[in-house]
Structures are given as C-alpha cells and as structure tokens.
Design an enzyme around this catalytic site. Sequence first.
Site, PDB file in Angstrom:
ATOM      1  N   ASP A  43      81.698 -57.447 -76.269  1.00 51.82           N
ATOM      2  CA  ASP A  43      82.079 -58.648 -77.017  1.00 51.82           C
ATOM      3  C   ASP A  43      82.018 -58.424 -78.520  1.00 51.82           C
ATOM      4  O   ASP A  43      82.793 -58.997 -79.273  1.00 51.82           O
ATOM      5  CB  ASP A  43      81.148 -59.816 -76.678  1.00 51.82           C
ATOM      6  N   THR A  44      81.083 -57.603 -78.953  1.00 46.65           N
ATOM      7  CA  THR A  44      80.916 -57.369 -80.384  1.00 46.65           C
ATOM      8  C   THR A  44      82.096 -56.625 -81.002  1.00 46.65           C
ATOM      9  O   THR A  44      82.284 -56.655 -82.214  1.00 46.65           O
ATOM     10  CB  THR A  44      79.632 -56.576 -80.654  1.00 46.65           C
TER      11      THR A  44
END
Length: 85
Positions: free
Chosen positions: A50-51
């Site tokens: 997600d980062t």
Amino acid sequence: FSEPTLITPDVLEVVKQHSSLAPLHNPPGILGIHSAMSLLPDPPHVAVFDTAFHATMPPSSYHYAVPRKLYDDLKVRRYGFHGTS
C-alpha cells in the site's frame, strides 16, 4: 517498498521486522505468502505494498504539522495505507 517487489527471504524479513507498524496485516500476510509459496513453489511471487502509491507524494502532502525534528529524527510522516485490498 515503493514498487511491486519479488518476494525473497530478505523481503519477508523486512516485512516481519515492520510488523509492529501493521500488526493486524503483516503477520497474516506473511502466513499467506508462506502458504502460497508452499502450494505454488514454481512461479515467482510478488508483493504489492500500500505504501508504494504514497511513495511519490510531495513533502507538502506527507509532512504532518509537527516539529521538523520529529520527521528528521523519527521519520514521523504520512505513509498512506489501505489501498490495494
């Protein structure tokens, strides 16, 4: 990780080391990766974090309104999560 990443023992170790940042996500994710690799040992396995989406944010978007020293010393910043589900 800032892009899709081939899962290696080193990658799994980094994810494990950061489990305190995502205790409800990383440990079960690691178990899922181990299960998938056991069931499908031949194809390469890739993780998408997600980062990664948030890695390209400009500083004005990821800096919190906190003293600069917190960012410099502790890396307190907005990383962004919950996007790949």
